[in-house]
Write a protein that holds these residues in place. Structure first.
Motif, PDB file in Angstrom:
ATOM      1  N   ASP A   5       3.517  -5.117  13.083  1.00 36.83           N
ATOM      2  CA  ASP A   5       3.299  -5.932  14.274  1.00 36.83           C
ATOM      3  C   ASP A   5       4.030  -7.256  14.086  1.00 36.83           C
ATOM      4  N   LYS A   8       4.030  -9.058  10.704  1.00 36.01           N
ATOM      5  CA  LYS A   8       2.880  -8.652   9.914  1.00 36.01           C
ATOM      6  C   LYS A   8       2.917  -7.145   9.666  1.00 36.01           C
ATOM      7  N   VAL A   9       2.485  -6.737   8.478  1.00 34.86           N
ATOM      8  CA  VAL A   9       2.426  -5.328   8.106  1.00 34.86           C
ATOM      9  C   VAL A   9       1.003  -5.030   7.646  1.00 34.86           C
ATOM     10  N   TYR A  10       0.442  -3.934   8.147  1.00 34.29           N
ATOM     11  CA  TYR A  10      -0.894  -3.486   7.785  1.00 34.29           C
ATOM     12  C   TYR A  10      -0.765  -2.137   7.086  1.00 34.29           C
ATOM     13  N   ILE A  11      -1.354  -2.024   5.907  1.00 29.22           N
ATOM     14  CA  ILE A  11      -1.338  -0.775   5.150  1.00 29.22           C
ATOM     15  C   ILE A  11      -2.781  -0.418   4.827  1.00 29.22           C
ATOM     16  N   LYS A  12      -3.179   0.769   5.256  1.00 30.36           N
ATOM     17  CA  LYS A  12      -4.557   1.204   5.060  1.00 30.36           C
ATOM     18  C   LYS A  12      -4.592   2.394   4.105  1.00 30.36           C
ATOM     19  N   TYR A  45      -4.334 -10.948   3.439  1.00 27.40           N
ATOM     20  CA  TYR A  45      -5.656 -10.326   3.422  1.00 27.40           C
ATOM     21  C   TYR A  45      -5.585  -9.008   2.666  1.00 27.40           C
ATOM     22  N   TYR A  46      -6.585  -8.731   1.869  1.00 28.63           N
ATOM     23  CA  TYR A  46      -6.706  -7.406   1.271  1.00 28.63           C
ATOM     24  C   TYR A  46      -8.148  -7.147   0.866  1.00 28.63           C
ATOM     25  N   GLU A  50      -7.550  -1.874   2.606  1.00 27.90           N
ATOM     26  CA  GLU A  50      -6.481  -2.352   3.481  1.00 27.90           C
ATOM     27  C   GLU A  50      -5.768  -3.564   2.893  1.00 27.90           C
ATOM     28  N   ARG A  52      -2.918  -6.569   4.223  1.00 29.22           N
ATOM     29  CA  ARG A  52      -2.158  -7.162   5.321  1.00 29.22           C
ATOM     30  C   ARG A  52      -1.234  -8.196   4.703  1.00 29.22           C
ATOM     31  N   SER A  54       2.517 -10.702   5.429  1.00 29.51           N
ATOM     32  CA  SER A  54       3.433 -11.252   6.419  1.00 29.51           C
ATOM     33  C   SER A  54       4.759 -11.573   5.760  1.00 29.51           C
TER      34      SER A  54
END
Length: 67
Positions: A5, A8-12, A45-46, A50, A52, A54
């Motif tokens: 996004d 930003k990258v989100y990895i779950k 964030y982690y 998950e 997150r 940037s």
């Protein structure tokens, strides 16, 4: 799962962070390793499920586990 996004990258559902630098992240996933290359990469964030981060992402690639 991977979601991008803007900057930003989100990895779950990751297993472990193997390498963490400001221009390269290597993250162990259940069936592969995810490699993220860019500039100014930083985790904001982690938790156990998950991550997150940037920064300016240039390349996302993966390495399959081989037997």
């Amino acid at each position: 799962m991977l979601l991008i996004d803007d900057d930003k990258v989100y990895i779950k559902d990751y297993i472990e962070i193997l390498i963490m630098e400001d221009h390269f992240f290597k993250i162990k996933m259940p069936k592969y390793c995810l490699n993220v290359r860019g500039e100014g990469l930083a985790i904001y964030y982690y938790d156990q499920n998950e991550i997150r981060f940037s920064g300016h992402v240039k390349v996302i690639e993966y390495d399959e586990y081989r037997v």
